[in-house]
Design an enzyme around this catalytic site. Structure first.
Site, mmCIF file in Angstrom:
data_model
loop_
_atom_site.group_PDB
_atom_site.id
_atom_site.type_symbol
_atom_site.label_atom_id
_atom_site.label_comp_id
_atom_site.label_asym_id
_atom_site.label_seq_id
_atom_site.Cartn_x
_atom_site.Cartn_y
_atom_site.Cartn_z
ATOM 1 N N GLN A 259 0.832 -1.198 0.000
ATOM 2 C CA GLN A 259 0.000 0.000 0.000
ATOM 3 C C GLN A 259 0.867 1.247 0.000
ATOM 4 O O GLN A 259 0.622 2.199 -0.746
ATOM 5 C CB GLN A 259 -0.902 -0.007 1.239
ATOM 6 C CG GLN A 259 -2.111 0.870 1.129
ATOM 7 C CD GLN A 259 -2.936 0.509 -0.083
ATOM 8 O OE1 GLN A 259 -3.229 1.369 -0.893
ATOM 9 N NE2 GLN A 259 -3.275 -0.746 -0.268
ATOM 10 N N HIS A 262 2.317 2.926 -3.194
ATOM 11 C CA HIS A 262 1.463 3.631 -4.161
ATOM 12 C C HIS A 262 1.757 5.118 -4.190
ATOM 13 O O HIS A 262 1.700 5.759 -5.240
ATOM 14 C CB HIS A 262 -0.014 3.455 -3.805
ATOM 15 C CG HIS A 262 -0.641 2.280 -4.469
ATOM 16 N ND1 HIS A 262 -0.772 2.179 -5.823
ATOM 17 C CD2 HIS A 262 -1.181 1.140 -3.968
ATOM 18 C CE1 HIS A 262 -1.356 1.034 -6.137
ATOM 19 N NE2 HIS A 262 -1.607 0.381 -5.027
ATOM 20 N N GLU A 327 -10.290 1.224 3.527
ATOM 21 C CA GLU A 327 -10.518 0.874 2.122
ATOM 22 C C GLU A 327 -10.244 -0.626 1.931
ATOM 23 O O GLU A 327 -11.065 -1.348 1.392
ATOM 24 C CB GLU A 327 -9.581 1.710 1.250
ATOM 25 C CG GLU A 327 -9.734 1.475 -0.233
ATOM 26 C CD GLU A 327 -8.625 2.151 -1.033
ATOM 27 O OE1 GLU A 327 -7.633 2.628 -0.417
ATOM 28 O OE2 GLU A 327 -8.732 2.183 -2.272
ATOM 29 N N HIS A 328 -9.048 -1.060 2.364
ATOM 30 C CA HIS A 328 -8.655 -2.473 2.286
ATOM 31 C C HIS A 328 -8.450 -2.996 3.691
ATOM 32 O O HIS A 328 -7.760 -2.358 4.487
ATOM 33 C CB HIS A 328 -7.322 -2.636 1.547
ATOM 34 C CG HIS A 328 -7.291 -2.039 0.183
ATOM 35 N ND1 HIS A 328 -6.737 -0.804 -0.072
ATOM 36 C CD2 HIS A 328 -7.736 -2.500 -1.013
ATOM 37 C CE1 HIS A 328 -6.845 -0.534 -1.372
ATOM 38 N NE2 HIS A 328 -7.438 -1.549 -1.964
ATOM 39 N N ASP A 361 -6.106 -6.533 -5.880
ATOM 40 C CA ASP A 361 -5.789 -5.435 -6.792
ATOM 41 C C ASP A 361 -5.824 -5.886 -8.242
ATOM 42 O O ASP A 361 -6.095 -5.095 -9.143
ATOM 43 C CB ASP A 361 -4.385 -4.889 -6.495
ATOM 44 C CG ASP A 361 -4.367 -4.046 -5.236
ATOM 45 O OD1 ASP A 361 -5.445 -3.589 -4.822
ATOM 46 O OD2 ASP A 361 -3.275 -3.865 -4.666
ATOM 47 N N HIS A 420 -52.402 18.575 -7.284
ATOM 48 C CA HIS A 420 -52.126 17.168 -6.987
ATOM 49 C C HIS A 420 -53.429 16.465 -6.610
ATOM 50 O O HIS A 420 -53.735 15.372 -7.091
ATOM 51 C CB HIS A 420 -51.138 17.040 -5.824
ATOM 52 C CG HIS A 420 -49.709 17.310 -6.189
ATOM 53 N ND1 HIS A 420 -49.278 18.522 -6.624
ATOM 54 C CD2 HIS A 420 -48.613 16.494 -6.168
ATOM 55 C CE1 HIS A 420 -47.967 18.462 -6.863
ATOM 56 N NE2 HIS A 420 -47.540 17.241 -6.593
#
Lengths: 434, 434
Positions: A259, A262, A327-328, A361, A420
């Site tokens: 991670q 990145h 996230e992960h 991934d 209406h």
């Protein structure tokens, strides 16, 4: 040194709160520039896109060369090695098999008075996928964005992928071909997003834009949202690993680094119930960092945003994990399935020691476009659902209108919306006359 | 006079394009003011909310009186007539029955190498619903927003409903009670959205904010998006009626007016294959407008944005309808079901002459929060799906990792992400040693 926290410590709550609210993103404010670019593309179309591409990507295009030709694509794809091609095809097959199961079902049924109620799903007609140029030009992201659209039944799927200095990524082009992409424009930045949203003489507008991008792309997506649909605006990526001492510290270390490599703003956190194991993982990270190709990125990420959190038991790990809403999330401990079942907020969970996040991934099947920055509390990863929309259906019978129409009239009157009520009343009068 | 278009006319395409791109919204730009209000609420919490409420709503609150007390709610609800209560209860029951069917299913299955794949849905923990004050304070909107959240399993559901000059809407409070709302704060505007997103000393933050509001509320929702989830930013409402000559022109006229009476920016369009019928409807609208309570709103809407479009056949009606991508679509013609089945872009379809849109607004069952401004091309109305999120799941076996891990390594290498590959390699080495 990354942060070391222990839930026994007196200041733990404050320290953990700081970890949660740490500001990792420092996107420059490019909104004014982006507004100008969008206005220029709306006003001048192709000419603006071509000029901006010459400026930013040092590429001289014409309306005829905005898109790759079929020949150019084949020439580039021929450069892909057989091994890479096979890997990409396996990934595409597995991602497609996973997403095939996501197609939602239509429904219709009869209500108590013979009225029909239901809904119907239809695909978005045209979608545009943004693929960044340069280092972050990932063929895996092409598959992860395009295949859900293809599975949904999107008819026209196009890509904008800038090619700075004319350098294309053969694997990106192959990934596009494997996932049914019709046209690939070699343009990028806010100008590409504007062209996709508003169209130009050469580029037809799309209904939905997805895919990652830099600050300009993100700002442009925010601005065109409403005119077209967009996916999320993703922040820096993050991983949380929950692991007990029955793991190889080196495995966990490389998972954390996968991670961290990145982006310097990426965040990797380990939660463990064993302080010694936590230290062993931190040591293993340092060892791996010595030789890692991307250590200049992964190192600062781990130093600045990495953390090892020691908890007293796995119940506490679950509670803290949900506060992070990662996230992960990797879970490598005894009863990992049970722990996973108790997690409420996470984009994707990777269960057991043999499921490193990298599998997800690339090739596991689930999507890798996932909610960042705690947004798993309220949002989901990319899926087929992002490329379909629902139309609700209702058909009243005269009997149904008689039965429920008066209540609608009552509510219309209470809300001060006379017409209406009249639209129901006019019909009920006829029915009562009959 | 509203626009009269005929698809036979030479300038039809241009005229229809103008109809599509007509700018109906003229929201003031309040973004800077809203940014200040949000910053103030973040900095000073309750004190800021209380001051702003005193200024804008002429209401002096304290932290203790920010929310209605249980007694106050009961006192207000006691003012609701039995007829109104019964109508609201019927609406709540029908809306709940419809939305109950929307809960998505979890899934898990085994892949070819014994690996487990799947996903799991969980509810958002806390949601905040904005209910405008004054004229547009609609109990039906409370049901339409709160019931999907309740069905999804949201635990904590709160409302912000400003009460200018202290005037509450008893039906809104009853609707909140019927749909499981825990707390009702009598605050509004950007300050309410900021309080919901960031929390104050008294108000706990939520994860998702839905509900309509004025320009300040819309700008605040845009600004807090990302920190929390939001529903759509709705534009002015619109209806498209497709009707043949076998209809009562007056019914269609009141249906068009039921949209026009919402807002001077609302849009009502009739598509018909019979020019005479189109004229008869326009005449009926004029007749109804003479006495309609809200003629000061409905009149300008119809004059400025209304349209009668004459087509040569119903095929053309379908094509034009999809270009409009209407929020509400009524289909009252022969084979209405078949026509409905061919429509691709619409928020909600009301089929047959006995299904006026007002039924859908109140009591039919489907949601009345729907995509406006052509966004039905890429988005859906509010549903249970807006209050749940998906976590994807993967658990590899050693066999699965052996089978697909090498492909992940290949792709990681191709993308220049070494640690991704190493996280697979470290495990494969152990497995190969065994």
């Amino acid at each position: 040194m990354p942060m070391f926290l222990n839930s026994k410590d007196a200041d733990f709550d404050a320290a953990f709160a700081r970890l949660l609210t740490m500001k990792r993103e420092d996107s420059p404010d490019v909104d004014a520039t982006v507004a100008d670019i969008i206005a220029d593309v709306r006003a001048r179309g192709d000419a603006a896109v071509i000029e901006l591409t010459a400026t930013f990507d040092r590429m001289q295009l014409t309306p005829e060369t905005l898109a790759f030709s079929a020949d150019e694509i084949e020439t580039e794809i021929a450069k892909v090695s057989p091994e890479e091609r096979a890997a990409l095809e396996l990934a595409a097959d597995r991602i497609r098999a996973y997403h095939d199961r996501q197609m939602p079902s239509d429904a219709s049924w009869d209500g108590p008075h013979g009225e029909m109620l239901g809904w119907r799903w239809t695909a978005v007609e045209a979608a545009g996928l943004y693929v960044p140029g340069g280092l972050a030009s990932y063929p895996s992201s092409v598959l992860m964005n395009a295949i859900p659209a293809q599975v949904a039944g999107v008819e026209r799927l196009v890509i904008c992928a800038p090619t700075p200095d004319g350098v294309a990524n053969p694997l990106v082009l192959l990934a596009a071909k494997l996932s049914g992409v019709e046209t690939i424009y070699r343009i990028g930045g806010a100008q590409a997003i504007a062209a996709l949203a508003f169209g130009t003489q050469t580029i037809d507008p799309v209904d939905k834009i997805t895919g990652p991008g830099n600050a300009f792309v993100a700002a442009a997506k925010r601005r065109v949202f409403g005119r077209v649909g967009i996916d999320m605006i993703a922040g820096p990526s993050e991983i949380l690993v929950i692991a007990d001492k029955h793991n190889d510290p080196d495995w966990v270390a490389v998972d954390l680094l996968s991670q961290a490599e990145h982006d310097e703003s990426a965040q990797s956190i380990l939660i463990t119930d064993d302080a010694e194991f936590g230290q062993a993982v931190a040591d293993a990270v340092e060892r791996r960092l010595k030789t890692l190709e991307r250590r200049a990125i992964a190192g600062p990420s781990w130093q600045d945003y990495g953390a090892v959190v020691v908890v007293q038991d796995m119940d506490e790990a679950v509670t803290l994990s949900d506060r992070i809403a990662p996230e992960h999330l990797e879970i490598a401990c005894e009863n990992a399935d049970d722990i996973a079942a108790r997690i409420r907020h996470a984009g994707a969970i990777f269960i057991g020691a043999y499921t490193p996040e990298a599998i997800g991934d690339y090739i596991g099947g689930p999507n890798h476009v996932l909610p960042t920055a705690r947004s798993a509390r309220f949002s989901s990863g990319l899926s087929v659902m992002d490329f379909v929309k629902r139309t609700t259906l209702a058909r009243m019978t005269p009997e149904a209108l008689k039965a429920i129409g008066p209540a609608a009239e009552t509510l219309a009157k209470a809300e001060g919306l006379e017409a209406h009520g009249l639209s129901v009343r006019a019909r009920l009068e006829r029915l009562n006359d009959e």
